[in-house]
Motif scaffolding. Structure first.
Motif, PDB file in Angstrom:
ATOM      1  N   GLN A   1     -58.139  -9.400   3.139  1.00 53.07           N
ATOM      2  CA  GLN A   1     -58.046 -10.785   4.000  1.00 53.07           C
ATOM      3  C   GLN A   1     -57.325 -11.065   3.923  1.00 53.07           C
ATOM      4  O   GLN A   1     -56.213 -12.256   4.583  1.00 53.07           O
TER       5      GLN A   1
ATOM      6  N   LEU B   1     -53.963 -10.292   4.263  1.00 48.43           N
ATOM      7  CA  LEU B   1     -53.394 -11.048   6.114  1.00 48.43           C
ATOM      8  C   LEU B   1     -53.101 -12.193   6.082  1.00 48.43           C
ATOM      9  O   LEU B   1     -52.381 -12.888   7.025  1.00 48.43           O
TER      10      LEU B   1
ATOM     11  N   LEU C   1     -49.471 -12.764   4.790  1.00 45.68           N
ATOM     12  CA  LEU C   1     -49.042 -12.332   5.890  1.00 45.68           C
ATOM     13  C   LEU C   1     -48.983 -13.550   6.320  1.00 45.68           C
ATOM     14  O   LEU C   1     -47.416 -13.311   6.707  1.00 45.68           O
ATOM     15  N   ASN C   2     -49.722 -13.358   6.911  1.00 44.56           N
ATOM     16  CA  ASN C   2     -49.928 -14.766   8.695  1.00 44.56           C
ATOM     17  C   ASN C   2     -48.625 -16.205   7.613  1.00 44.56           C
ATOM     18  O   ASN C   2     -47.546 -16.599   8.188  1.00 44.56           O
TER      19      ASN C   2
ATOM     20  N   ALA D   1     -46.321 -16.244   5.648  1.00 43.56           N
ATOM     21  CA  ALA D   1     -45.219 -15.555   5.412  1.00 43.56           C
ATOM     22  C   ALA D   1     -44.284 -15.650   6.652  1.00 43.56           C
ATOM     23  O   ALA D   1     -42.826 -16.124   6.431  1.00 43.56           O
ATOM     24  N   VAL D   2     -45.089 -15.191   7.446  1.00 38.50           N
ATOM     25  CA  VAL D   2     -44.880 -14.892   8.522  1.00 38.50           C
ATOM     26  C   VAL D   2     -43.950 -16.101   9.028  1.00 38.50           C
ATOM     27  O   VAL D   2     -43.009 -16.920   9.293  1.00 38.50           O
TER      28      VAL D   2
ATOM     29  N   ALA E   1     -41.274 -17.655   6.949  1.00 36.31           N
ATOM     30  CA  ALA E   1     -40.529 -17.072   7.744  1.00 36.31           C
ATOM     31  C   ALA E   1     -39.344 -17.632   8.309  1.00 36.31           C
ATOM     32  O   ALA E   1     -38.565 -18.207   8.652  1.00 36.31           O
TER      33      ALA E   1
ATOM     34  N   ARG F   1     -49.607 -12.945  -1.486  1.00 37.49           N
ATOM     35  CA  ARG F   1     -49.873 -11.029  -0.852  1.00 37.49           C
ATOM     36  C   ARG F   1     -49.756 -10.103  -1.820  1.00 37.49           C
ATOM     37  O   ARG F   1     -50.348  -9.414  -1.598  1.00 37.49           O
TER      38      ARG F   1
ATOM     39  N   SER G   1     -35.350 -12.949   8.617  1.00 41.94           N
ATOM     40  CA  SER G   1     -37.381 -12.461   8.087  1.00 41.94           C
ATOM     41  C   SER G   1     -37.806 -11.248   9.018  1.00 41.94           C
ATOM     42  O   SER G   1     -37.911 -11.323  10.168  1.00 41.94           O
TER      43      SER G   1
ATOM     44  N   ILE H   1     -50.705 -12.687  12.483  1.00 47.52           N
ATOM     45  CA  ILE H   1     -51.440 -11.428  12.895  1.00 47.52           C
ATOM     46  C   ILE H   1     -53.508 -11.332  12.953  1.00 47.52           C
ATOM     47  O   ILE H   1     -53.712 -12.249  11.413  1.00 47.52           O
TER      48      ILE H   1
END
Lengths: 556, 165
Positions: free
Chosen positions: A363, A366, A369-370, A372-373, A376, A393, B11, B32
């Motif tokens: 989790q 995730l 990652l979220n 990071a997204v 970005a 992460r 990215s 996500i």
């Protein structure tokens, strides 16, 4: 003369009996004649002599009494005298009659003369008696005396003379008879002597003949018997006579033949016995050795058995210990199994917890990652945040990795622990089974121990028996040795008899056999013995001959 | 967001389908999600897994494996839903795609992209903007707008409408 001894003896005895009968006949005839003579003498001549002499005596007595009558006056005495005279007269008459009957012709004449003369006297005597007794006076007496001295005396003397002549005659007769019998006696004696001499001669001749023939035959037999007694059976016995001794010799001959046969058989048998006893001795010695070896083996077996018993005992102890250990192990394993189960539980709990951590890490990943997204997308402004997010992460990834690894490890550990737990659980009954088996082994070992002891006892007994056997075999060996020596002795004893060349060859063969032990290879003893009996030349072993039983053996 | 802005963001989010790694510009990615309960829509195409409730809005979810002609597999813990913002006929639509695993966000210049192979290949090349090399692996850069073709999306819209209705 081929007469039997019996016949000869019977003949001799018959001849002798005939001679004896003849002698007896002669004797009997003589004695019969002599007996007649004696009868004659006793019953006639002596009677005549006696009667005639009595008559003479009577006459003398009467004459004496005549005188007495004359001389005696007493009446009583007279009467007595008369009585006596009367009695004498009666007796005299009787005697006279008797004599008359006894006398022969001549004698009777003599007796008649005597009677006549006596009657003359008796007439005178009657007168005298009358005068002397009835009258009895002096005168009468004198007259009587007168008469007496004259006529009476004359007549009486004549009568007495006649009587005495008769006596004389009778005596003469008796002497004649005696002479006769003497002659008869001499004749008889001579004849008997002749017969006796003849008999003696015949007996001598016959006995000589018989004795010579018997002695000859017996000497022949004696010679044969002597040589047999000396052991020589080769003696040739000739039978010349057909008498009893001849038969005896014939029988002796057959006896010698039989003896030869028997001694041959005995020698063969003794040889056989000797060889058999030697074989027996060898066999029994072998047997004895075998028994000794057996005893040694039995001893070894016994010691081995004792070792085995000790081993079995140790096995029993070990098995008992093993059983204890196995039981202990079973308990331990059960505890171990429990521990493993607990471990599995713990592991499972750990895995659960780790899964939570993994979940969290995922989790977080995730979220990172979220982030990071988002960062970005924020462009230049989000750069710093992006770095942090990437770092987070990465951390999350590592934690997840580690959690995964731990999870994997724990799951494999759980599997392994589970497996070990199962294996341990499986081991428990196995160990218990092992314990039970070990218990059975213990029991079996105990039984084995008892069995081994029994076997040991049996072996001890066996050993004793084997030792007895060994002793018996040795005794048998010595017995057969003894038997051999006895057979040898028997052979020696029998070799005393000489039965010809076979005997020599047999003794030499027996001597040879002494050095070489006889091995019986033909397998047919009866045949050998038969052969030996027929050949009588000792045993001949056929070693090259093929026999039906040879095929059973391999030729070496 | 404008098209220029879109161009400037270099990215990319990488994810896995079967053994292959794919990449999409983060510009197109909204978020996500872990796989929640997916409501099945009857009579929908096979790759259409259903719809989920995303903070009050209905979001259609497409199984990327089926969409790319791969074999369907059961969902794992790593299975995620990437929420894309795609442009269909000048209209911004949100679509969820089920992928095997999300990997990382990395930076890369468009110039570093290599053209896709013209002949052969597993996939239709018009989906792919280019190939990039990330360490030892190749990453296939996807054009998300082209993947979800118009008619398909329309279908999706219709279905969403139907659900809404």
């Amino acid at each position: 003369m081929n007469l039997k001894i019996r016949t000869r003896l019977i003949l001799a005895f018959v001849v002798l009996i005939g001679l004896m009968s003849f002698v007896y006949y002669l004797g009997a005839a003589n004695t019969f004649v002599l007996n007649e003579r004696i009868d004659f003498i006793v019953f006639e001549s002596s009677q005549k002599l006696l009667l005639s002499s009595q008559l003479a005596e009577d006459a003398q007595f009467i004459t004496k009494r005549e005188k007495d009558l004359i001389l005696t006056k007493d009446k009583a005495t007279l009467q007595e005298l008369v009585g006596e005279v009367d009695q004498r007269l009666i007796a005299m008459n009787d005697r006279l009659e008797e004599l008359k009957s006894v006398e022969d012709e001549g004698g009777r004449e003599d007796v008649a003369v005597f009677e006549e003369r006596w009657n003359d006297y008796l007439k005178v005597f009657k007168k005298i008696r009358n005068l002397a007794v009835t009258v009895n006076t002096d005168s009468s007496k004198a007259e009587a005396y007168e008469l007496s001295t004259t006529t009476a005396r004359e007549t009486a003397a004549a009568a007495i003379e006649q009587a005495y002549s008769r006596v004389k005659n009778n005596k003469k007769e008796l002497l004649e008879v005696s002479d006769d019998s003497d002659i008869i006696y001499a004749d008889g004696k001579n004849m008997m002597l002749a017969a006796l001499v003849t008999g003696i001669l015949v007996a001598l001749v016959m006995s000589t003949w018989i004795i010579v023939s018997i002695v000859n035959s017996i000497n022949q037999a004696n010679k044969a018997v002597q040589s047999i007694s000396a052991g020589d059976l080769t003696v040739a016995i000739e039978v010349k006579n057909k008498d009893e001794v001849g038969t005896l010799l014939l029988n002796l001959k057959s006896m010698v033949e039989k003896l030869k046969d028997v001694i041959g058989s005995v020698t063969t048998a003794a040889d056989n016995i000797a060889s058999a006893s030697q074989q027996m001795s060898g066999s029994s010695q072998q047997m004895s050795e075998g028994a000794t070896e057996q005893a040694a083996s039995a001893e070894e077996v016994s010691s081995s058995m004792e070792e085995m018993a000790a081993n079995i005992q140790q096995n029993t102890d070990n098995a008992q210990q093993t059983e204890k250990i196995a039981l202990q192990a079973a308990e331990d394993v059960q505890e171990g199994s429990k521990a493993v189960n607990q471990t599995v539980d713990s592991m499972k709990k750990i895995a659960e917890k780790i899964t939570i951590i993994g979940e969290i890490a995922r989790q977080t990943n995730l979220l990172a990652l979220n982030a990071a997204v988002e960062a970005a997308r924020a462009g230049e402004h989000g750069k710093g945040f992006a770095v942090v997010a990437a770092e987070v992460r990465r951390l999350a990834e590592r934690s997840q990795l580690a959690a995964n690894e731990i999870n994997e490890l724990s799951s494999t550990s759980v599997a392994i622990a589970d497996k070990s737990g199962k294996l341990l659980e499986q081991i428990v009954p196995n160990i218990q089974k092992t314990a039970r088996l070990v218990q059975e082994i213990t029991a079996a070992s105990l039984e084995q121990n008892a069995g081994a002891e029994q076997v040991n006892g049996a072996i001890q007994q066996l050993n004793q028996i084997i030792q007895q056997n060994a002793a018996s075999a040795e005794e048998m060996a010595s017995g057969s040795e003894e038997l051999y020596s006895q057979a040898d002795q028997l052979k020696d004893t029998v070799s005393f008899f000489n039965i010809g060349h076979q005997n020599q060859s047999r003794t030499s063969s027996s001597k040879k056999r002494k050095s070489v032990p006889v091995v019986h290879l033909n397998g047919n003893s009866s045949r050998i013995s038969k052969k030996a009996a027929t050949a009588k030349t000792g045993l001949q072993l056929e070693l090259n001959g093929h026999d039906s039983m040879d095929s059973d053996f391999e030729k070496l | 967001m404008s098209k220029v802005a879109e161009q400037t963001i270099n990215s990319f989010l990488s994810f896995k389908l079967d053994r292959e790694t794919f990449g999409v510009n983060v510009n197109k990615v909204i978020e996500i999600l872990e796989v929640p309960h997916i409501t099945k829509i009857p009579k929908s195409p096979a790759f259409m897994r259903g719809v989920i409730n995303l903070r009050g809005t209905v979001l259609p979810v497409v199984d990327a494996r089926l969409k790319f002609g791969l074999k369907e597999i059961a969902d794992s813990v790593n299975t995620c839903i990437i929420v894309f913002n795609i442009q269909v006929a000048k209209e911004q639509v949100m679509v969820g795609a089920l992928v095997d695993a999300v990997q990382e966000v990395f930076d890369m210049d468009e110039s570093q992209l290599m053209p896709p192979p013209s002949i052969g290949g597993k996939f239709r090349t018009d989906f792919i903007r280019g190939m990039a090399r990330n360490e030892d692996d190749f990453v296939m850069m996807l054009d998300v707008d082209k993947i979800f073709a118009s008619e398909e999306i329309i279908n999706l819209q219709q279905e969403v409408e139907a659900v809404k209705a």
